[in-house]
Write a protein that holds these residues in place. Sequence first.
Motif, PDB file in Angstrom:
ATOM      1  N   THR A  17       1.046  -1.279  -0.030  1.00  0.00           N
ATOM      2  CA  THR A  17       0.404   0.006  -0.037  1.00  0.00           C
ATOM      3  C   THR A  17       0.580   1.332   0.373  1.00  0.00           C
ATOM      4  O   THR A  17       0.708   2.353  -0.251  1.00  0.00           O
ATOM      5  CB  THR A  17      -0.844   0.128   0.877  1.00  0.00           C
ATOM      6  N   VAL A  18       2.184   1.423   0.360  1.00  0.00           N
ATOM      7  CA  VAL A  18       3.299   2.909   1.149  1.00  0.00           C
ATOM      8  C   VAL A  18       3.341   2.802  -0.384  1.00  0.00           C
ATOM      9  O   VAL A  18       3.097   3.499  -1.528  1.00  0.00           O
ATOM     10  CB  VAL A  18       4.072   1.643   1.965  1.00  0.00           C
ATOM     11  N   PHE A  19       3.934   1.364  -1.743  1.00  0.00           N
ATOM     12  CA  PHE A  19       4.335   0.971  -3.089  1.00  0.00           C
ATOM     13  C   PHE A  19       2.886   1.875  -3.821  1.00  0.00           C
ATOM     14  O   PHE A  19       3.444   3.694  -4.536  1.00  0.00           O
ATOM     15  CB  PHE A  19       4.260   0.336  -3.216  1.00  0.00           C
ATOM     16  N   PHE A  20       2.366   2.054  -3.775  1.00  0.00           N
ATOM     17  CA  PHE A  20       0.804   2.929  -4.391  1.00  0.00           C
ATOM     18  C   PHE A  20       0.609   3.630  -3.848  1.00  0.00           C
ATOM     19  O   PHE A  20       0.442   4.907  -4.435  1.00  0.00           O
ATOM     20  CB  PHE A  20      -0.176   1.919  -3.921  1.00  0.00           C
ATOM     21  N   VAL A  21       1.063   4.455  -2.571  1.00  0.00           N
ATOM     22  CA  VAL A  21       0.447   5.760  -1.912  1.00  0.00           C
ATOM     23  C   VAL A  21       1.821   6.477  -2.617  1.00  0.00           C
ATOM     24  O   VAL A  21       1.540   7.991  -2.835  1.00  0.00           O
ATOM     25  CB  VAL A  21       0.570   5.831  -0.349  1.00  0.00           C
ATOM     26  N   ARG A  22       2.357   6.272  -2.815  1.00  0.00           N
ATOM     27  CA  ARG A  22       4.131   6.660  -2.898  1.00  0.00           C
ATOM     28  C   ARG A  22       3.835   7.072  -4.649  1.00  0.00           C
ATOM     29  O   ARG A  22       4.154   8.034  -5.389  1.00  0.00           O
ATOM     30  CB  ARG A  22       5.367   6.039  -3.179  1.00  0.00           C
ATOM     31  N   GLN A  23       3.160   5.905  -5.534  1.00  0.00           N
ATOM     32  CA  GLN A  23       2.897   6.237  -7.060  1.00  0.00           C
ATOM     33  C   GLN A  23       2.046   7.246  -6.847  1.00  0.00           C
ATOM     34  O   GLN A  23       2.026   8.532  -8.558  1.00  0.00           O
ATOM     35  CB  GLN A  23       2.553   5.131  -7.480  1.00  0.00           C
ATOM     36  N   VAL A  24       0.887   7.549  -6.168  1.00  0.00           N
ATOM     37  CA  VAL A  24      -0.276   8.122  -6.752  1.00  0.00           C
ATOM     38  C   VAL A  24      -0.130  10.144  -6.411  1.00  0.00           C
ATOM     39  O   VAL A  24       0.070  10.662  -6.371  1.00  0.00           O
ATOM     40  CB  VAL A  24      -1.419   8.228  -5.602  1.00  0.00           C
ATOM     41  N   THR A  25       0.648  10.084  -4.967  1.00  0.00           N
ATOM     42  CA  THR A  25       1.656  11.193  -4.130  1.00  0.00           C
ATOM     43  C   THR A  25       2.980  11.471  -4.990  1.00  0.00           C
ATOM     44  O   THR A  25       3.364  12.808  -4.485  1.00  0.00           O
ATOM     45  CB  THR A  25       1.582  11.370  -2.627  1.00  0.00           C
ATOM     46  N   VAL A  26       3.949  10.926  -6.131  1.00  0.00           N
ATOM     47  CA  VAL A  26       5.126  11.640  -5.684  1.00  0.00           C
ATOM     48  C   VAL A  26       4.771  12.773  -6.554  1.00  0.00           C
ATOM     49  O   VAL A  26       4.150  13.205  -7.635  1.00  0.00           O
ATOM     50  CB  VAL A  26       5.044   9.918  -7.501  1.00  0.00           C
ATOM     51  N   VAL A  27       5.721  14.147  -6.498  1.00  0.00           N
ATOM     52  CA  VAL A  27       5.563  15.112  -6.714  1.00  0.00           C
ATOM     53  C   VAL A  27       7.018  16.055  -7.018  1.00  0.00           C
ATOM     54  O   VAL A  27       8.522  15.363  -6.798  1.00  0.00           O
ATOM     55  CB  VAL A  27       5.169  16.494  -5.673  1.00  0.00           C
ATOM     56  N   TRP A  28       7.060  16.158  -8.191  1.00  0.00           N
ATOM     57  CA  TRP A  28       8.479  16.994  -8.902  1.00  0.00           C
ATOM     58  C   TRP A  28       8.553  18.061  -9.470  1.00  0.00           C
ATOM     59  O   TRP A  28       9.217  18.925 -10.161  1.00  0.00           O
ATOM     60  CB  TRP A  28       8.774  15.851 -10.079  1.00  0.00           C
ATOM     61  N   VAL A  29       7.848  19.283  -8.291  1.00  0.00           N
ATOM     62  CA  VAL A  29       7.228  20.939  -9.050  1.00  0.00           C
ATOM     63  C   VAL A  29       8.162  22.074  -8.448  1.00  0.00           C
ATOM     64  O   VAL A  29       8.545  22.348  -9.621  1.00  0.00           O
ATOM     65  CB  VAL A  29       5.559  21.313  -8.734  1.00  0.00           C
ATOM     66  N   ILE A  30       8.990  21.004  -7.742  1.00  0.00           N
ATOM     67  CA  ILE A  30      10.643  22.479  -7.282  1.00  0.00           C
ATOM     68  C   ILE A  30      11.211  21.980  -8.227  1.00  0.00           C
ATOM     69  O   ILE A  30      12.154  23.283  -8.670  1.00  0.00           O
ATOM     70  CB  ILE A  30      11.068  21.505  -6.256  1.00  0.00           C
ATOM     71  N   TRP A  31      11.774  20.833  -9.194  1.00  0.00           N
ATOM     72  CA  TRP A  31      12.861  21.076  -9.698  1.00  0.00           C
ATOM     73  C   TRP A  31      11.796  21.686 -11.436  1.00  0.00           C
ATOM     74  O   TRP A  31      12.907  22.529 -11.724  1.00  0.00           O
ATOM     75  CB  TRP A  31      12.532  19.699 -10.337  1.00  0.00           C
ATOM     76  N   GLU A  32      11.263  20.946 -11.846  1.00  0.00           N
ATOM     77  CA  GLU A  32      10.230  22.762 -12.621  1.00  0.00           C
ATOM     78  C   GLU A  32      10.262  23.742 -12.931  1.00  0.00           C
ATOM     79  O   GLU A  32      11.027  24.329 -13.579  1.00  0.00           O
ATOM     80  CB  GLU A  32       9.062  21.622 -12.905  1.00  0.00           C
ATOM     81  N   PHE A  33       9.418  24.047 -11.535  1.00  0.00           N
ATOM     82  CA  PHE A  33       9.653  25.603 -11.511  1.00  0.00           C
ATOM     83  C   PHE A  33      11.376  26.619 -11.255  1.00  0.00           C
ATOM     84  O   PHE A  33      11.445  26.989 -12.208  1.00  0.00           O
ATOM     85  CB  PHE A  33       9.027  25.679  -9.763  1.00  0.00           C
ATOM     86  N   GLU A  34      12.213  25.902 -10.505  1.00  0.00           N
ATOM     87  CA  GLU A  34      13.067  26.055 -10.496  1.00  0.00           C
ATOM     88  C   GLU A  34      13.934  26.083 -11.166  1.00  0.00           C
ATOM     89  O   GLU A  34      14.625  27.329 -12.172  1.00  0.00           O
ATOM     90  CB  GLU A  34      14.876  24.715  -9.730  1.00  0.00           C
ATOM     91  N   LYS A  35      13.796  25.192 -13.194  1.00  0.00           N
ATOM     92  CA  LYS A  35      14.341  25.656 -13.759  1.00  0.00           C
ATOM     93  C   LYS A  35      13.222  26.405 -14.834  1.00  0.00           C
ATOM     94  O   LYS A  35      14.158  27.176 -15.405  1.00  0.00           O
ATOM     95  CB  LYS A  35      13.598  24.082 -14.216  1.00  0.00           C
ATOM     96  N   GLU A  36      12.468  27.148 -14.288  1.00  0.00           N
ATOM     97  CA  GLU A  36      11.952  28.633 -14.700  1.00  0.00           C
ATOM     98  C   GLU A  36      12.183  29.287 -14.367  1.00  0.00           C
ATOM     99  O   GLU A  36      12.357  30.476 -15.357  1.00  0.00           O
ATOM    100  CB  GLU A  36      10.192  27.937 -14.765  1.00  0.00           C
ATOM    101  N   ILE A  37      12.729  29.214 -13.500  1.00  0.00           N
ATOM    102  CA  ILE A  37      13.607  30.662 -12.858  1.00  0.00           C
ATOM    103  C   ILE A  37      14.515  30.808 -13.367  1.00  0.00           C
ATOM    104  O   ILE A  37      14.487  31.727 -14.073  1.00  0.00           O
ATOM    105  CB  ILE A  37      13.402  30.381 -10.787  1.00  0.00           C
ATOM    106  N   VAL A  38      15.845  29.860 -12.959  1.00  0.00           N
ATOM    107  CA  VAL A  38      17.168  29.908 -13.753  1.00  0.00           C
ATOM    108  C   VAL A  38      17.089  30.109 -15.293  1.00  0.00           C
ATOM    109  O   VAL A  38      17.672  30.955 -15.539  1.00  0.00           O
ATOM    110  CB  VAL A  38      17.442  28.825 -13.922  1.00  0.00           C
TER     111      VAL A  38
END
Length: 262
Positions: free
Chosen positions: A65-86
């Motif tokens: 169930t942890v595996f499934f929850v991790r798949q549902v809640t994974v987030v990567w917005v910080i790397w995308e936003f940081e790239k947009e700023i730079v």
Amino acid sequence: MKKILRKILTLLSVYYTYMVEYRAELILWVLAGALPIILMGVWIQAAQGGEFALTPADFARYFITVFFVRQVTVVWVIWEFEKEIVEGKLSSRLLQPLDPVWRHVAAHLSERVARLPFALLLVFLFFTLYPQAVWLPSWWQLLLFFIACILSFILRFVIQYTFAMFAFWTERASALENFWFLFYLFLSGLIAPLDVFPETVRTVVMFTPFPYLIHFPVSLLVGLPVDVAGGFLAILAWIFIFFAVNRLLWLGGLKRYSGMGA
């Protein structure tokens, strides 16, 4: 309202089309989140030779169930936003009649739809190979689990997007996420169920946002003892806190960003 719905559906369909172009990469990302399955084997062996409140089957159900929850809640917005700023891409996004965050939200939701079939296939394969762990949760457990997963994703997204705001002041805002992730590993229930922690430690940890990212929704589904009402109130409270901080950093960051001549 129809125009708004049409815009939302268009945005989601565009990002979904983009996501499914990279099916092989999606499969690799799903497999990259298989750490809970590895830890499952460790804890099952430990439960067979030690004294724990959870049985080997309980550990198996917990970590799948942890595996499934991790798949549902994974987030990567910080790397995308940081790239947009730079790279200065945020400037053009600010000129559009849409808050830039909604593009990231659409990308994450579309990726969830594209990712879930692969994740569910692995879950089905697991239960086929380990039928002792099969159980049938009640309808209200499934409902509470579904709601908790949505709120956990929102909380995870708001937390990381708040850290992303520091990209207005530093080019390595992602370093904050890397530091946060160390605590997330040990205090969220990813490495081990919080039920195996000493009671004092568990009590303190419950006052942080970490348990509500994994442990809380997982416990709802597998039937571990948990304060349902208190857990949902805590998730909502942490979402509100980080959202408020996010808006303050966003306003301050925009002033600095425009002041830099962007």
